[in-house]
Motif scaffolding. Structure first.
Motif, mmCIF file in Angstrom:
data_model
loop_
_atom_site.group_PDB
_atom_site.id
_atom_site.type_symbol
_atom_site.label_atom_id
_atom_site.label_comp_id
_atom_site.label_asym_id
_atom_site.label_seq_id
_atom_site.Cartn_x
_atom_site.Cartn_y
_atom_site.Cartn_z
ATOM 1 N N MET A 1 1.211 -1.570 0.325
ATOM 2 C CA MET A 1 -0.162 0.207 -0.023
ATOM 3 C C MET A 1 1.477 1.600 0.050
ATOM 4 N N THR A 2 1.098 2.309 -0.980
ATOM 5 C CA THR A 2 1.558 3.497 -0.949
ATOM 6 C C THR A 2 1.102 4.956 -0.156
ATOM 7 N N GLY A 3 2.038 5.562 0.227
ATOM 8 C CA GLY A 3 1.269 6.177 1.700
ATOM 9 C C GLY A 3 0.319 7.076 0.931
ATOM 10 N N GLU A 4 -0.124 7.360 -0.391
ATOM 11 C CA GLU A 4 -1.149 7.957 -0.776
ATOM 12 C C GLU A 4 -2.152 7.213 -0.733
ATOM 13 N N GLU A 5 -2.295 5.789 -0.909
ATOM 14 C CA GLU A 5 -3.260 4.296 -0.351
ATOM 15 C C GLU A 5 -3.582 4.829 1.399
ATOM 16 N N PHE A 6 -2.682 4.606 2.112
ATOM 17 C CA PHE A 6 -2.650 4.514 3.253
ATOM 18 C C PHE A 6 -3.710 5.554 4.152
ATOM 19 N N SER A 7 -2.733 6.845 3.245
ATOM 20 C CA SER A 7 -3.297 8.156 3.847
ATOM 21 C C SER A 7 -4.692 7.822 3.314
ATOM 22 N N SER A 8 -5.529 7.401 2.522
ATOM 23 C CA SER A 8 -6.735 7.570 1.509
ATOM 24 C C SER A 8 -7.660 6.898 2.346
ATOM 25 N N TYR A 9 -6.444 5.226 2.806
ATOM 26 C CA TYR A 9 -7.544 5.166 3.752
ATOM 27 C C TYR A 9 -7.817 5.754 5.435
ATOM 28 N N ILE A 10 -6.680 5.811 5.441
ATOM 29 C CA ILE A 10 -7.008 6.888 6.860
ATOM 30 C C ILE A 10 -8.298 8.323 7.102
ATOM 31 N N ASP A 11 -7.733 8.736 5.930
ATOM 32 C CA ASP A 11 -8.938 9.373 5.589
ATOM 33 C C ASP A 11 -10.420 9.033 5.516
ATOM 34 N N PHE A 12 -10.729 7.505 4.865
ATOM 35 C CA PHE A 12 -11.769 7.246 4.833
ATOM 36 C C PHE A 12 -12.335 6.344 6.640
ATOM 37 N N LEU A 13 -11.205 5.730 7.468
ATOM 38 C CA LEU A 13 -11.895 5.283 8.697
ATOM 39 C C LEU A 13 -11.932 6.752 9.494
ATOM 40 N N ARG A 14 -11.980 7.545 9.625
ATOM 41 C CA ARG A 14 -11.932 9.337 10.087
ATOM 42 C C ARG A 14 -13.309 9.421 9.555
ATOM 43 N N ALA A 15 -13.368 9.475 8.377
ATOM 44 C CA ALA A 15 -14.863 10.295 7.779
ATOM 45 C C ALA A 15 -16.059 8.845 7.560
ATOM 46 N N GLU A 16 -15.976 8.043 8.032
ATOM 47 C CA GLU A 16 -16.453 6.281 7.994
ATOM 48 C C GLU A 16 -16.860 6.348 9.069
ATOM 49 N N PHE A 17 -16.369 6.533 10.219
ATOM 50 C CA PHE A 17 -16.152 5.952 11.587
ATOM 51 C C PHE A 17 -15.399 6.831 12.969
ATOM 52 N N GLY A 18 -15.157 7.590 12.465
ATOM 53 C CA GLY A 18 -14.591 9.233 13.810
ATOM 54 C C GLY A 18 -13.417 8.493 14.402
ATOM 55 N N TRP A 19 -12.039 7.791 13.608
ATOM 56 C CA TRP A 19 -11.714 7.704 14.197
ATOM 57 C C TRP A 19 -10.460 8.797 13.458
ATOM 58 N N LYS A 20 -9.131 9.201 14.768
ATOM 59 C CA LYS A 20 -8.370 9.587 14.387
ATOM 60 C C LYS A 20 -7.123 8.927 14.304
ATOM 61 N N ALA A 21 -5.841 9.580 13.484
ATOM 62 C CA ALA A 21 -5.007 8.857 13.659
ATOM 63 C C ALA A 21 -4.612 8.136 14.820
ATOM 64 N N VAL A 22 -4.994 8.618 16.043
ATOM 65 C CA VAL A 22 -4.274 7.618 17.305
ATOM 66 C C VAL A 22 -5.257 7.061 17.602
ATOM 67 N N ASP A 23 -6.487 6.388 17.032
ATOM 68 C CA ASP A 23 -7.279 5.812 17.376
ATOM 69 C C ASP A 23 -6.498 4.619 16.058
ATOM 70 N N VAL A 24 -6.431 4.668 15.454
ATOM 71 C CA VAL A 24 -5.836 3.944 14.463
ATOM 72 C C VAL A 24 -4.545 2.638 15.030
ATOM 73 N N ARG A 25 -3.430 4.119 15.537
ATOM 74 C CA ARG A 25 -2.546 3.013 16.226
ATOM 75 C C ARG A 25 -2.724 2.848 17.019
ATOM 76 N N GLU A 26 -3.271 3.278 17.626
ATOM 77 C CA GLU A 26 -3.922 2.142 19.173
ATOM 78 C C GLU A 26 -4.641 0.866 18.465
ATOM 79 N N ARG A 27 -4.947 0.817 18.032
ATOM 80 C CA ARG A 27 -6.201 -0.578 17.135
ATOM 81 C C ARG A 27 -4.759 -1.902 16.676
ATOM 82 N N LEU A 28 -3.889 -0.459 16.219
ATOM 83 C CA LEU A 28 -2.929 -1.474 14.892
ATOM 84 C C LEU A 28 -2.091 -1.937 15.809
ATOM 85 N N GLY A 29 -1.919 -1.540 17.104
ATOM 86 C CA GLY A 29 -0.497 -1.564 18.200
ATOM 87 C C GLY A 29 0.970 -1.481 17.688
ATOM 88 N N CYS A 30 1.316 -0.196 16.459
ATOM 89 C CA CYS A 30 1.851 0.206 17.004
ATOM 90 C C CYS A 30 2.442 1.482 17.369
#
Length: 77
Positions: A1-30
């Motif tokens: 997944m390219t950086g642009e694709e990754f960013s788009s998916y993070i943006d999708f998660l924010r729009a769809e679920f209201g998740w911020k980058a920190v929420d994604v980070r916590e869910r991934l455990g990174c």
């Protein structure tokens, strides 16, 4: 997944679920800076797959109820 694709998916998660980058980070455990890094450089395939699994609501230990295998032969669940 390219950086642009990754960013788009993070943006999708924010729009769809209201998740911020920190929420994604916590869910991934990174690490704290990993989301920013993957936005710039892209992420490994397994991280992209994990993002899709998370968005679908799959949790660690999920076991699907498989009713067919390989050639379509039915098996008992």
């Amino acid at each position: 997944m390219t950086g642009e694709e990754f960013s788009s998916y993070i943006d999708f998660l924010r729009a769809e679920f209201g998740w911020k980058a920190v929420d994604v980070r916590e869910r991934l455990g990174c690490g704290v800076n990993q989301i920013t890094r993957w936005r710039e450089t892209g992420c490994p395939r397994y991280i992209g797959l994990a993002l899709v699994a998370i968005a679908l609501g799959l949790q660690p230990g999920f076991r699907p109820d498989w009713t067919e295998v390989g050639d379509g032969e039915a098996v008992e669940a």
